[in-house]
Write an enzyme that holds these catalytic residues in place. Structure first.
Site, PDB file in Angstrom:
ATOM      1  N   HIS B 256     -15.014 -65.013  55.428  1.00  6.97           N
ATOM      2  CA  HIS B 256     -14.841 -63.585  55.132  1.00  6.97           C
ATOM      3  C   HIS B 256     -15.882 -62.749  55.878  1.00  6.97           C
ATOM      4  CE1 HIS B 256     -13.692 -60.202  52.394  1.00  6.97           C
ATOM      5  NE2 HIS B 256     -14.941 -59.824  52.653  1.00  6.97           N
ATOM      6  N   GLU B 257     -17.122 -63.138  55.757  1.00  2.00           N
ATOM      7  CA  GLU B 257     -18.183 -62.363  56.417  1.00  2.00           C
ATOM      8  C   GLU B 257     -18.104 -62.504  57.940  1.00  2.00           C
ATOM      9  OE1 GLU B 257     -19.536 -60.229  54.684  1.00  2.00           O
ATOM     10  OE2 GLU B 257     -19.063 -61.049  52.714  1.00  2.00           O
ATOM     11  N   HIS B 260     -15.963 -59.748  59.141  1.00  2.00           N
ATOM     12  CA  HIS B 260     -16.737 -58.500  59.295  1.00  2.00           C
ATOM     13  C   HIS B 260     -17.658 -58.573  60.519  1.00  2.00           C
ATOM     14  CE1 HIS B 260     -15.518 -56.529  55.609  1.00  2.00           C
ATOM     15  NE2 HIS B 260     -15.915 -57.529  54.838  1.00  2.00           N
TER      16      HIS B 260
END
Lengths: 491, 491
Positions: B256-257, B260
């Site tokens: 997930h990160e 980003h």
């Protein structure tokens, strides 16, 4: 609000921004990914510009003119702010920017030249750095002022080349003689044999930091290629290095940086984020790191405790007992490299650099003649010819980045440490017994009260003299070195 | 220089300072010693003030008035700077300072109230936060403007409550029905059994990051209590968490990160330290993290590869094969906590929050009635009564710190991710075969070209629509969820 209150509110914000710069510097050396360097350079450059502009903000001048400080602390705050303001406004912005630009590039050129042992390639770059710093010095000194003193004052307020020249002249013959006697004694210090697990070295480094009172709630210990400390107030971080070949580097680098870190951690909390809220000068800072590392850390008491710790971690290390370990921790060996020098050789490295850089800045020595001057002086004091430039004039980053006036603060720190150690031994009865049990508390507690808590309240020399009750003198340091190493080498 | 060049030079410095704030935030959550918090708060506060003052500097207004941007990039730069400037000058400085002060304190009050499940104790604090943010919204919206839209626009430029309300209304019945069908299916997903060595989880997290193209030369992976990403341009760092009880949290937080982080790393280099040099909105940002984590990371292809990696690290984990592992990675379970929700439940958590916060800001719901409204809605959509406030209205930090208008960007991100995934599958033939071999390159390469490299060049919705060639719609996401979980749960 009064002018003083306005001045302090504005300055506190400037100090907070300046503190952020320290944090970025730490990050750069410990955590930053390699590809981030160009962006970081830009970020740091802008923040430096903001801080610099604030230090010379015209409102600061107005507040300084109107401020009427009422007590000793307020007077000291105003003195520090005025000092920064006066220095900042004297240097033309274009010159400051050019120095920043040239020294930033020079560091890269120096690294290449050092790798290639190529003094000639670096000489034009160094000439440009010297020229720019001389221009800055002229702006700071004003007509008739001493150029070297103007730069020195940026690191050690109140120090002068004249006083340092006299001080160092008094040290040099005794250091040269001590060195010659040790190396002529025929005695050799034992060396430790490994292996030395590097994770264990980090654990021992942490144990050393705790033994010397470093506060991990307001700091942390990481690895760095070149150990340093960074930060002030509530966030003072330290770093160390490890090598699989020997363990002293990690532990003594740690204790050295703990000295710096504790000085910052122990400044009186009411000075937080003010001009008084940090170590007062490079010399006094170095006095703390040196007395932690050498007089306390390499003494017989603490090495006795450390020997036990190391034996648990590494086995017998090929040394018979605590006495042999103490000798190993205090081995005296001639080497080319300042950062690897023992207590006896270290100041000789500095004395050499001081004389050369003073002459460079005063215009009494040309860059073209620097290497020859270095090599001649090195052979005279160390008895060995420099074999290549990376072991000589190209070894340090200081000159390439324009840090003229910085080197003498190392030896000044040693001289101050000598004075403090003499007083500490006279005043703190139990310092050595506690150190033998792995607790530097009595010694570091005395230093905290006498030196560290005052931050920037007094002038550097004044800090030492009020702590010891005596004028600063080279005698205690030289007496200590002659006594310690005389006994170690039977001379 | 032209006005545009002056504007960009000034703005670049502002962006560099703003980037330093991101670095401080990262440090605070990963490295900072505990006792440093008060000093850091002061440092961050001053730097925020400097950045804010620069964004609303009158010279920016003058340059904006005179600037004559010549191409699409320059026009977009000016649009972004004008947007920041217009928002900054509308909010009175005293109000902005009061919001900063109150929300900073509110976070502490909220943490205490949550620990005690004490809604009543927190209600007055939250009322004050709502009141201040409504005042800010009124200043931003101007006469007759929608208060909620004014706040929403700070996170998702161009989005409106009206459009989101319609979008979410179309989603809710299908999500509620899907949830009910899954839980009524009588099927239960397998769970992994440990132990799960946490150092191995970190190694697997790094392997996942590399599989998804995260560039460790311009970033790093550390642990944090609440995983996050921070930074932009050449220095985008990510964090993850580990738990000895289960390994999915570490790996999927990482992926997930990475979504980003890669969005920031992959913005076109020529936008570095400009207003275009970062992800364009919270929603588009979340689309990247979600499509990395869910559509790609939790798909059958990648979980097949991941199963092999995990088996090497942890043994068989009590699951028979890759298919069972895939089911375990996609277990659907009703829970109270948003951050622990699966793909099916997650948006229902957001829809609830959106309706409540929109009504709070518009004045259609009082803080006194908030908990009852939360609990009623939760039971209606999730089929379970909230057992305590820390599992309900007190669970998130967003409202206490004033982040009204932020929650809907999570679901908007999921909707965008659905649209992008539909287009990606149509356009990239080998995305799934590569993922099955642990290489997300074809998929992330498409996202980099279609979305990430554009940074802030286009409006958020425009980014998605030019990437997919279609209007944004909820259908692809809902179709994907129904197909995936329908197959998994035999419905």
């Amino acid at each position: 609000m009064t002018a003083y209150a306005d001045l302090m509110a504005f300055t506190r914000e400037t100090e907070a921004l300046s503190s952020v710069l320290g944090r970025l510097g730490w990050d750069q050396e410990t955590m930053m990914p390699s590809g981030a360097a160009p962006q970081r350079a830009e970020e740091t450059g802008v923040l430096e510009k903001v801080v610099h502009a604030r230090r010379m903000d015209p409102r600061v001048g107005d507040w300084l003119a109107a401020a009427d400080p009422q007590d000793a602390v307020a007077k000291a705050q105003v003195r520090q702010i005025r000092r920064d303001f006066d220095r900042a406004i004297k240097v033309p912005g274009a010159l400051a920017a050019e120095i920043a630009r040239v020294t930033s590039l020079a560091q890269g050129h120096w690294a290449e030249a050092r790798a290639a042992d190529d003094v000639a390639a670096f000489a034009p770059v160094l000439s440009e750095v010297v020229k720019l710093r001389r221009e800055e010095a002229a702006a700071l000194a004003g007509p008739g002022g001493d150029l070297y003193d103007a730069l020195l004052d940026g690191y050690e307020p109140g120090a002068t080349a004249e006083a340092l020249t006299a001080m160092f002249a008094a040290m040099r013959p005794r250091l040269v003689a001590l060195r010659a006697a040790i190396l002529g004694s025929g005695q050799a210090a034992p060396t430790l044999s490994g292996p030395f697990d590097e994770a264990a070295q980090m654990r021992l480094s942490e144990a050393c930091a705790r033994a010397f009172g470093y506060d991990f709630d307001h700091g942390r210990l990481d690895r760095a290629v070149h150990p340093f400390s960074a930060g002030s107030g509530l966030d003072c971080r330290i770093t160390t290095r490890t090598s699989p070949d020997e363990p002293f580097g990690s532990m003594y680098s740690t204790i050295h940086e703990v000295g710096h870190g504790c000085y910052e951690q122990n400044v009186a909390p009411e000075y937080l984020l003010t001009p008084l809220g940090a170590g007062v000068s490079m010399g006094v800072h170095e006095s703390q790191s040196r007395i932690y590392e050498n007089q306390l850390g390499r003494g017989r008491a603490f090495t006795g405790w450390l020997h036990g710790q190391c034996r648990e971690a590494f086995g017998d290390m090929g040394v018979a007992d605590a006495e042999a370990f103490y000798r190993a921790a205090n081995a005296v060996q001639t080497g080319f490299i300042r950062t690897e020098a023992d207590e006896v050789h270290y100041n000789l490295h500095i004395l050499l650099r001081f004389d050369l850089e003073r002459d460079l800045i005063r215009g009494d020595l040309e860059v073209a003649d620097l290497e020859a001057a270095w090599n001649a002086r090195f052979e005279a004091d160390f008895g060995v010819a420099v074999d290549r430039a990376s072991n000589g004039v190209l070894q340090d980053v200081h000159w390439p980045v324009g840090l003229f006036g910085y080197f003498p603060t190392y030896t000044l720190g040693n001289v101050y440490a000598g004075c403090l150690f003499e007083a500490l031994r006279a005043e703190v009865p139990d310092w050595e017994a506690a150190l033998a049990a792995g607790d530097a508390g009595p010694a570091t507690g005395w230093l905290r009260e006498k030196v560290q808590r005052h931050g920037g309240l007094m002038a550097p020399r004044e800090v030492i003299e009020q702590a010891t009750g005596k004028p600063v003198s080279v005698e205690p340091l030289l007496d200590y070195l002659e006594a310690k190493f005389g006994a170690l080498y039977d001379i």
